[in-house]
Design a protein around this motif. Structure first.
Motif, PDB file in Angstrom:
ATOM      1  N   TYR A   1       0.789  -1.234   0.000  1.00 60.14           N
ATOM      2  CA  TYR A   1       0.000   0.000   0.000  1.00 60.14           C
ATOM      3  C   TYR A   1       0.822   1.285   0.000  1.00 60.14           C
ATOM      4  N   VAL A   2       2.094   1.229   0.386  1.00 59.78           N
ATOM      5  CA  VAL A   2       2.936   2.420   0.315  1.00 59.78           C
ATOM      6  C   VAL A   2       3.776   2.365  -0.959  1.00 59.78           C
ATOM      7  N   LEU A   3       4.432   1.220  -1.185  1.00 60.04           N
ATOM      8  CA  LEU A   3       5.241   1.063  -2.393  1.00 60.04           C
ATOM      9  C   LEU A   3       4.405   0.660  -3.601  1.00 60.04           C
ATOM     10  N   ASP A   4       3.143   0.314  -3.375  1.00 60.62           N
ATOM     11  CA  ASP A   4       2.180  -0.037  -4.424  1.00 60.62           C
ATOM     12  C   ASP A   4       2.659  -1.206  -5.307  1.00 60.62           C
ATOM     13  N   LEU A   5       3.272  -2.201  -4.657  1.00 62.52           N
ATOM     14  CA  LEU A   5       3.748  -3.371  -5.391  1.00 62.52           C
ATOM     15  C   LEU A   5       2.631  -4.399  -5.503  1.00 62.52           C
ATOM     16  N   LYS A   6       1.632  -4.045  -6.296  1.00 64.72           N
ATOM     17  CA  LYS A   6       0.482  -4.926  -6.506  1.00 64.72           C
ATOM     18  C   LYS A   6      -0.029  -4.753  -7.927  1.00 64.72           C
ATOM     19  N   VAL A   7      -0.754  -5.778  -8.372  1.00 64.52           N
ATOM     20  CA  VAL A   7      -1.390  -5.748  -9.682  1.00 64.52           C
ATOM     21  C   VAL A   7      -2.456  -4.651  -9.648  1.00 64.52           C
ATOM     22  N   PRO A   8      -2.649  -3.808 -10.599  1.00 63.31           N
ATOM     23  CA  PRO A   8      -2.135  -3.812 -11.971  1.00 63.31           C
ATOM     24  C   PRO A   8      -0.859  -2.995 -12.143  1.00 63.31           C
ATOM     25  N   GLY A   9      -0.340  -2.380 -11.084  1.00 68.57           N
ATOM     26  CA  GLY A   9       0.878  -1.563 -11.221  1.00 68.57           C
ATOM     27  C   GLY A   9       2.123  -2.372 -11.526  1.00 68.57           C
ATOM     28  N   VAL A  10       2.141  -3.627 -11.091  1.00 65.74           N
ATOM     29  CA  VAL A  10       3.262  -4.528 -11.370  1.00 65.74           C
ATOM     30  C   VAL A  10       2.689  -5.858 -11.839  1.00 65.74           C
ATOM     31  N   SER A  11       3.553  -6.712 -12.354  1.00 67.05           N
ATOM     32  CA  SER A  11       3.082  -8.030 -12.801  1.00 67.05           C
ATOM     33  C   SER A  11       2.692  -8.888 -11.598  1.00 67.05           C
ATOM     34  N   LEU A  12       1.902  -9.920 -11.856  1.00 69.93           N
ATOM     35  CA  LEU A  12       1.498 -10.848 -10.793  1.00 69.93           C
ATOM     36  C   LEU A  12       2.721 -11.494 -10.148  1.00 69.93           C
ATOM     37  N   LEU A  13       3.717 -11.846 -10.948  1.00 73.27           N
ATOM     38  CA  LEU A  13       4.941 -12.454 -10.410  1.00 73.27           C
ATOM     39  C   LEU A  13       5.658 -11.484  -9.472  1.00 73.27           C
ATOM     40  N   THR A  14       5.789 -10.227  -9.884  1.00 72.13           N
ATOM     41  CA  THR A  14       6.432  -9.214  -9.039  1.00 72.13           C
ATOM     42  C   THR A  14       5.662  -9.031  -7.744  1.00 72.13           C
ATOM     43  N   GLN A  15       4.337  -8.986  -7.829  1.00 76.07           N
ATOM     44  CA  GLN A  15       3.506  -8.847  -6.638  1.00 76.07           C
ATOM     45  C   GLN A  15       3.746 -10.012  -5.674  1.00 76.07           C
ATOM     46  N   GLU A  16       3.747 -11.224  -6.202  1.00 72.10           N
ATOM     47  CA  GLU A  16       3.911 -12.410  -5.353  1.00 72.10           C
ATOM     48  C   GLU A  16       5.300 -12.473  -4.732  1.00 72.10           C
ATOM     49  N   ILE A  17       6.324 -12.104  -5.480  1.00 71.30           N
ATOM     50  CA  ILE A  17       7.681 -12.068  -4.919  1.00 71.30           C
ATOM     51  C   ILE A  17       7.771 -11.001  -3.831  1.00 71.30           C
TER      52      ILE A  17
END
Length: 171
Positions: A114-130
């Motif tokens: 929620y701060v770095l916004d590392l979630k779909v749709p801003g990043v790929s699903l793989l990036t989100q999961e990692i």
């Protein structure tokens, strides 16, 4: 010879000396691993059976079961010679600190999402999961472990050798 002594006898001397010196920490980490497995297994069993439509309820039950086991194992094994509080006060503090610990080890995941916004749709699903795995299961668990280690020794089991049994003459 106790089980712990027989296991330690197999360690190279330098590691054995470090394990003995930091035995409370080693035991605490081992209990953490055991209770992580308990939490995971209870959660997955409940979520895939009787609580399939209620994963949050399954997780709450799993955390409660793991926390109860953690209290018993930490009190009777990791910190078996420490004490200084009445049992009900000790248990209450243990559960309060465990609750704060949940917040501590959840914070890195919340920051990642929620701060770095590392979630779909801003990043790929793989990036989100990692990012979720690294922030939640590595950084979060380590931060929670450090906090709980410090807080249990400081507040729950503050006095060293408080429960060490002193042999009585003629005993």
């Amino acid at each position: 010879m106790s089980v712990v002594e027989s296991v330690l006898a197999r360690f190279p001397e330098q590691y054995r000396d470090a394990a003995i010196k930091h035995r409370e920490l080693v035991k605490f980490a081992f209990v953490g691993g055991v209770t992580w497995v308990i939490d995971t297994v209870v959660f997955l069993v409940l979520k895939s059976t009787v609580l399939e439509p209620k994963p949050i309820t399954a997780k709450v039950i799993a955390v409660l079961v793991a926390t109860i086991v953690s209290y018993v194992l930490n009190r009777e094994w990791s910190f078996r010679t420490r004490g200084g509080r009445e049992r009900h006060h000790e248990a209450a503090l243990f559960f309060v600190i465990s609750g704060v610990g949940v917040a501590v080890y959840t914070a890195p995941l919340a920051i990642s999402r929620y701060v770095l916004d590392l979630k779909v749709p801003g990043v790929s699903l793989l990036t989100q999961e990692i990012a979720d795995f690294v922030s939640g299961q590595i950084i979060g668990v380590l931060a929670g472990m450090v906090f709980r280690w410090w807080a249990f020794r400081r507040f729950v089991f503050p006095d060293e050798n408080a429960r060490r049994r002193v042999p009585v003459v003629g005993d």
